[in-house]
Scaffold this motif. Sequence first.
Motif, PDB file in Angstrom:
ATOM      1  N   LEU A 176     -63.741  89.099  84.660  1.00  0.00           N
ATOM      2  CA  LEU A 176     -63.823  89.507  85.905  1.00  0.00           C
ATOM      3  C   LEU A 176     -63.441  91.248  85.891  1.00  0.00           C
ATOM      4  CD1 LEU A 176     -61.877  86.996  87.488  1.00  0.00           C
ATOM      5  CD2 LEU A 176     -64.037  87.047  87.789  1.00  0.00           C
ATOM      6  N   THR A 177     -64.058  91.987  86.789  1.00  0.00           N
ATOM      7  CA  THR A 177     -64.033  93.341  86.766  1.00  0.00           C
ATOM      8  C   THR A 177     -64.223  94.057  88.200  1.00  0.00           C
ATOM      9  OG1 THR A 177     -66.271  94.190  86.247  1.00  0.00           O
ATOM     10  CG2 THR A 177     -64.591  93.749  84.247  1.00  0.00           C
ATOM     11  N   CYS A 237     -59.787  91.227  84.053  1.00  0.00           N
ATOM     12  CA  CYS A 237     -58.782  90.110  83.747  1.00  0.00           C
ATOM     13  C   CYS A 237     -58.439  90.307  82.454  1.00  0.00           C
ATOM     14  CB  CYS A 237     -59.681  88.678  83.974  1.00  0.00           C
ATOM     15  SG  CYS A 237     -61.291  88.467  82.842  1.00  0.00           S
ATOM     16  N   SER A 281     -68.540  89.536  88.014  1.00  0.00           N
ATOM     17  CA  SER A 281     -68.188  88.183  87.186  1.00  0.00           C
ATOM     18  C   SER A 281     -69.186  87.979  86.290  1.00  0.00           C
ATOM     19  CB  SER A 281     -67.962  86.911  88.416  1.00  0.00           C
ATOM     20  OG  SER A 281     -67.164  87.377  89.330  1.00  0.00           O
ATOM     21  N   ARG A 304     -55.068  95.712  83.495  1.00  0.00           N
ATOM     22  CA  ARG A 304     -55.497  94.173  83.232  1.00  0.00           C
ATOM     23  C   ARG A 304     -54.432  93.192  84.043  1.00  0.00           C
ATOM     24  NH1 ARG A 304     -54.827  91.727  77.062  1.00  0.00           N
ATOM     25  NH2 ARG A 304     -52.700  91.219  77.832  1.00  0.00           N
ATOM     26  N   ALA A 305     -54.982  92.154  84.433  1.00  0.00           N
ATOM     27  CA  ALA A 305     -54.155  91.030  84.895  1.00  0.00           C
ATOM     28  C   ALA A 305     -54.165  89.894  84.449  1.00  0.00           C
ATOM     29  CB  ALA A 305     -54.670  90.796  86.689  1.00  0.00           C
ATOM     30  N   MET A 306     -53.161  89.067  84.200  1.00  0.00           N
ATOM     31  CA  MET A 306     -53.455  87.767  83.631  1.00  0.00           C
ATOM     32  C   MET A 306     -53.346  86.663  84.498  1.00  0.00           C
ATOM     33  SD  MET A 306     -52.555  88.354  80.084  1.00  0.00           S
ATOM     34  CE  MET A 306     -51.776  86.593  79.719  1.00  0.00           C
ATOM     35  N   GLN A 361     -58.342  87.069  93.364  1.00  0.00           N
ATOM     36  CA  GLN A 361     -56.923  86.738  92.622  1.00  0.00           C
ATOM     37  C   GLN A 361     -56.578  88.138  91.761  1.00  0.00           C
ATOM     38  OE1 GLN A 361     -57.440  83.174  90.115  1.00  0.00           O
ATOM     39  NE2 GLN A 361     -56.670  82.191  91.954  1.00  0.00           N
ATOM     40  N   LEU A 362     -57.921  88.795  91.305  1.00  0.00           N
ATOM     41  CA  LEU A 362     -57.690  89.728  90.478  1.00  0.00           C
ATOM     42  C   LEU A 362     -57.268  91.092  91.589  1.00  0.00           C
ATOM     43  CD1 LEU A 362     -58.079  91.665  87.907  1.00  0.00           C
ATOM     44  CD2 LEU A 362     -60.563  91.669  88.521  1.00  0.00           C
ATOM     45  N   THR A 408     -64.456  80.492  79.881  1.00  0.00           N
ATOM     46  CA  THR A 408     -63.669  81.561  80.744  1.00  0.00           C
ATOM     47  C   THR A 408     -64.901  82.380  81.696  1.00  0.00           C
ATOM     48  OG1 THR A 408     -62.164  83.322  80.429  1.00  0.00           O
ATOM     49  CG2 THR A 408     -64.067  83.490  78.869  1.00  0.00           C
ATOM     50  N   VAL A 411     -56.010  85.182  86.251  1.00  0.00           N
ATOM     51  CA  VAL A 411     -56.814  85.005  87.051  1.00  0.00           C
ATOM     52  C   VAL A 411     -58.034  84.424  87.093  1.00  0.00           C
ATOM     53  CG1 VAL A 411     -55.889  87.264  88.339  1.00  0.00           C
ATOM     54  CG2 VAL A 411     -57.749  87.564  86.881  1.00  0.00           C
ATOM     55  N   ARG A 412     -58.681  83.988  88.320  1.00  0.00           N
ATOM     56  CA  ARG A 412     -59.897  83.140  87.846  1.00  0.00           C
ATOM     57  C   ARG A 412     -61.005  83.569  88.876  1.00  0.00           C
ATOM     58  NH1 ARG A 412     -59.403  77.823  85.259  1.00  0.00           N
ATOM     59  NH2 ARG A 412     -57.164  78.020  83.949  1.00  0.00           N
TER      60      ARG A 412
END
Length: 102
Positions: free
Chosen positions: A27-28, A38, A18, A61-63, A70-71, A24, A65-66
């Motif tokens: 995240l990976t 993210c 993170s 990639r995911a949209m 969540q990722l 923003t 997410v925080r």
Amino acid sequence: MITIEPLEVDGIIFTAVSVELPKTTLLTISNDVGYIMCAALDVDIFNEIPKLQERNVVAGRAMGVRTIDQLLHAPLEKITDASKEYGWEVGMTGKEALLKIS
């Protein structure tokens, strides 16, 4: 702040990163084969530029997410062409994709 932690997914260890940036967080979750991330980064570049295509980067990639959790559970909105060799598909969760490269 940058946080790097091991992340266990069904008994397999990945690396969760993170990076808190202004307004923003990047995240990976990765291993030595590939990663999910993210939407702060874009995977299209690895499909569109021939020199980068040669690298065969496995990424998704995911949209929206925080958090790392969540990722892990969000559907992948985009993936690289190289990730398809591992059975990745748009719409699968980050967890499902990671387990395919474990």
